[in-house]
Design a protein around this motif. Sequence first.
Motif, PDB file in Angstrom:
ATOM      1  N   THR A   7       0.834  -1.201   0.000  1.00  0.00           N
ATOM      2  CA  THR A   7       0.000   0.000   0.000  1.00  0.00           C
ATOM      3  C   THR A   7       0.868   1.250   0.000  1.00  0.00           C
ATOM      4  O   THR A   7       2.016   1.235   0.464  1.00  0.00           O
ATOM      5  CB  THR A   7      -0.926   0.054   1.233  1.00  0.00           C
ATOM      6  N   GLN A   8       0.335   2.315  -0.500  1.00  0.00           N
ATOM      7  CA  GLN A   8       1.062   3.582  -0.529  1.00  0.00           C
ATOM      8  C   GLN A   8       1.435   4.021   0.886  1.00  0.00           C
ATOM      9  O   GLN A   8       2.531   4.515   1.122  1.00  0.00           O
ATOM     10  CB  GLN A   8       0.223   4.666  -1.224  1.00  0.00           C
ATOM     11  N   ARG A   9       0.553   3.809   1.826  1.00  0.00           N
ATOM     12  CA  ARG A   9       0.813   4.207   3.211  1.00  0.00           C
ATOM     13  C   ARG A   9       2.002   3.431   3.790  1.00  0.00           C
ATOM     14  O   ARG A   9       2.879   4.007   4.424  1.00  0.00           O
ATOM     15  CB  ARG A   9      -0.420   3.988   4.064  1.00  0.00           C
ATOM     16  N   SER A  10       2.033   2.122   3.580  1.00  0.00           N
ATOM     17  CA  SER A  10       3.123   1.327   4.145  1.00  0.00           C
ATOM     18  C   SER A  10       4.445   1.609   3.441  1.00  0.00           C
ATOM     19  O   SER A  10       5.496   1.665   4.086  1.00  0.00           O
ATOM     20  CB  SER A  10       2.790  -0.167   4.108  1.00  0.00           C
ATOM     21  N   LEU A  11       4.396   1.811   2.132  1.00  0.00           N
ATOM     22  CA  LEU A  11       5.618   2.151   1.403  1.00  0.00           C
ATOM     23  C   LEU A  11       6.156   3.499   1.861  1.00  0.00           C
ATOM     24  O   LEU A  11       7.354   3.674   2.066  1.00  0.00           O
ATOM     25  CB  LEU A  11       5.369   2.164  -0.110  1.00  0.00           C
ATOM     26  N   ARG A  12       5.277   4.445   2.053  1.00  0.00           N
ATOM     27  CA  ARG A  12       5.685   5.784   2.496  1.00  0.00           C
ATOM     28  C   ARG A  12       6.271   5.731   3.899  1.00  0.00           C
ATOM     29  O   ARG A  12       7.273   6.373   4.198  1.00  0.00           O
ATOM     30  CB  ARG A  12       4.494   6.742   2.436  1.00  0.00           C
ATOM     31  N   ALA A  13       5.655   4.936   4.778  1.00  0.00           N
ATOM     32  CA  ALA A  13       6.171   4.800   6.144  1.00  0.00           C
ATOM     33  C   ALA A  13       7.579   4.228   6.121  1.00  0.00           C
ATOM     34  O   ALA A  13       8.472   4.724   6.816  1.00  0.00           O
ATOM     35  CB  ALA A  13       5.241   3.916   6.970  1.00  0.00           C
ATOM     36  N   MET A  14       7.790   3.206   5.313  1.00  0.00           N
ATOM     37  CA  MET A  14       9.117   2.608   5.219  1.00  0.00           C
ATOM     38  C   MET A  14      10.127   3.631   4.713  1.00  0.00           C
ATOM     39  O   MET A  14      11.210   3.771   5.280  1.00  0.00           O
ATOM     40  CB  MET A  14       9.094   1.392   4.288  1.00  0.00           C
ATOM     41  N   LEU A  15       9.785   4.374   3.676  1.00  0.00           N
ATOM     42  CA  LEU A  15      10.701   5.379   3.138  1.00  0.00           C
ATOM     43  C   LEU A  15      10.971   6.499   4.135  1.00  0.00           C
ATOM     44  O   LEU A  15      12.099   6.984   4.234  1.00  0.00           O
ATOM     45  CB  LEU A  15      10.166   5.949   1.828  1.00  0.00           C
ATOM     46  N   ASP A  16       9.957   6.894   4.884  1.00  0.00           N
ATOM     47  CA  ASP A  16      10.161   7.935   5.901  1.00  0.00           C
ATOM     48  C   ASP A  16      11.183   7.483   6.941  1.00  0.00           C
ATOM     49  O   ASP A  16      12.081   8.242   7.315  1.00  0.00           O
ATOM     50  CB  ASP A  16       8.843   8.295   6.594  1.00  0.00           C
ATOM     51  N   ILE A  17      11.052   6.246   7.397  1.00  0.00           N
ATOM     52  CA  ILE A  17      11.993   5.718   8.382  1.00  0.00           C
ATOM     53  C   ILE A  17      13.383   5.603   7.771  1.00  0.00           C
ATOM     54  O   ILE A  17      14.382   5.997   8.390  1.00  0.00           O
ATOM     55  CB  ILE A  17      11.500   4.365   8.922  1.00  0.00           C
ATOM     56  N   LEU A  18      13.463   5.087   6.553  1.00  0.00           N
ATOM     57  CA  LEU A  18      14.770   4.950   5.902  1.00  0.00           C
ATOM     58  C   LEU A  18      15.437   6.301   5.719  1.00  0.00           C
ATOM     59  O   LEU A  18      16.649   6.427   5.905  1.00  0.00           O
ATOM     60  CB  LEU A  18      14.638   4.223   4.563  1.00  0.00           C
ATOM     61  N   ASP A  19      14.676   7.309   5.371  1.00  0.00           N
ATOM     62  CA  ASP A  19      15.254   8.645   5.201  1.00  0.00           C
ATOM     63  C   ASP A  19      15.840   9.162   6.510  1.00  0.00           C
ATOM     64  O   ASP A  19      16.899   9.775   6.521  1.00  0.00           O
ATOM     65  CB  ASP A  19      14.221   9.633   4.658  1.00  0.00           C
ATOM     66  N   ILE A  20      15.169   8.909   7.620  1.00  0.00           N
ATOM     67  CA  ILE A  20      15.664   9.376   8.915  1.00  0.00           C
ATOM     68  C   ILE A  20      16.969   8.670   9.275  1.00  0.00           C
ATOM     69  O   ILE A  20      17.931   9.298   9.700  1.00  0.00           O
ATOM     70  CB  ILE A  20      14.614   9.158  10.019  1.00  0.00           C
ATOM     71  N   VAL A  21      17.012   7.345   9.097  1.00  0.00           N
ATOM     72  CA  VAL A  21      18.192   6.603   9.555  1.00  0.00           C
ATOM     73  C   VAL A  21      19.322   6.540   8.535  1.00  0.00           C
ATOM     74  O   VAL A  21      20.436   6.160   8.885  1.00  0.00           O
ATOM     75  CB  VAL A  21      17.828   5.183  10.054  1.00  0.00           C
ATOM     76  N   THR A  22      19.071   6.938   7.303  1.00  0.00           N
ATOM     77  CA  THR A  22      20.143   6.950   6.309  1.00  0.00           C
ATOM     78  C   THR A  22      21.273   7.870   6.742  1.00  0.00           C
ATOM     79  O   THR A  22      22.448   7.562   6.522  1.00  0.00           O
ATOM     80  CB  THR A  22      19.602   7.343   4.919  1.00  0.00           C
ATOM     81  N   LEU A  23      20.955   8.971   7.384  1.00  0.00           N
ATOM     82  CA  LEU A  23      21.996   9.875   7.875  1.00  0.00           C
ATOM     83  C   LEU A  23      22.899   9.167   8.877  1.00  0.00           C
ATOM     84  O   LEU A  23      24.098   9.399   8.922  1.00  0.00           O
ATOM     85  CB  LEU A  23      21.373  11.115   8.503  1.00  0.00           C
ATOM     86  N   ARG A  24      22.335   8.299   9.665  1.00  0.00           N
ATOM     87  CA  ARG A  24      23.092   7.564  10.681  1.00  0.00           C
ATOM     88  C   ARG A  24      24.005   6.506  10.051  1.00  0.00           C
ATOM     89  O   ARG A  24      25.120   6.287  10.498  1.00  0.00           O
ATOM     90  CB  ARG A  24      22.105   6.889  11.628  1.00  0.00           C
ATOM     91  N   PHE A  25      23.508   5.850   9.018  1.00  0.00           N
ATOM     92  CA  PHE A  25      24.246   4.731   8.422  1.00  0.00           C
ATOM     93  C   PHE A  25      25.064   5.096   7.193  1.00  0.00           C
ATOM     94  O   PHE A  25      25.859   4.301   6.727  1.00  0.00           O
ATOM     95  CB  PHE A  25      23.284   3.585   8.093  1.00  0.00           C
ATOM     96  N   GLY A  26      24.843   6.271   6.653  1.00  0.00           N
ATOM     97  CA  GLY A  26      25.663   6.724   5.540  1.00  0.00           C
ATOM     98  C   GLY A  26      25.114   6.449   4.165  1.00  0.00           C
ATOM     99  O   GLY A  26      25.471   7.122   3.210  1.00  0.00           O
ATOM    100  N   ASN A  27      24.247   5.457   4.040  1.00  0.00           N
ATOM    101  CA  ASN A  27      23.618   5.197   2.740  1.00  0.00           C
ATOM    102  C   ASN A  27      22.319   4.419   2.946  1.00  0.00           C
ATOM    103  O   ASN A  27      22.149   3.752   3.969  1.00  0.00           O
ATOM    104  CB  ASN A  27      24.579   4.482   1.778  1.00  0.00           C
ATOM    105  N   PRO A  28      21.422   4.493   1.975  1.00  0.00           N
ATOM    106  CA  PRO A  28      20.116   3.860   2.145  1.00  0.00           C
ATOM    107  C   PRO A  28      20.170   2.337   2.207  1.00  0.00           C
ATOM    108  O   PRO A  28      19.328   1.720   2.840  1.00  0.00           O
ATOM    109  CB  PRO A  28      19.304   4.335   0.946  1.00  0.00           C
ATOM    110  N   ILE A  29      21.165   1.740   1.586  1.00  0.00           N
ATOM    111  CA  ILE A  29      21.244   0.277   1.588  1.00  0.00           C
ATOM    112  C   ILE A  29      21.567  -0.237   2.992  1.00  0.00           C
ATOM    113  O   ILE A  29      20.966  -1.204   3.468  1.00  0.00           O
ATOM    114  CB  ILE A  29      22.254  -0.211   0.538  1.00  0.00           C
TER     115      ILE A  29
END
Length: 103
Positions: free
Chosen positions: A37-59
């Motif tokens: 669903t768009q909602r679940s995909l968006r939630a996942m991307l929102d979380i990934l965007d927040i923690v990408t700064l911590r880990f250095g890359n989205p992968i």
Amino acid sequence: MILLSECLRDGLLDPSLIAKELRTSKVDVIRSAGSGTQRSLRAMLDILDIVTLRFGNPIMAYAWYRSEALPGFSGSTCMQLVAQGRASEVIEYVEAVDAGIYA
């Protein structure tokens, strides 16, 4: 960060485009979001965007999202919590950690 604009097709989040950004499969992205669903995909991307700064890359952020149990959530991962509809709790937790509240 995963650029949201690069994951849109016809105004909707496209699991195939997200998979390309994360170097995984469409099926894996849908499973990781808890559904397609768009909602679940968006939630996942929102979380990934927040923690990408911590880990250095989205992968690396995606690997953490899928596998790291969060303290205070009975051993559940972000992926499991998002699948349960608890994305807002995950975001609150991650933001609190980043602010030093749970350091």
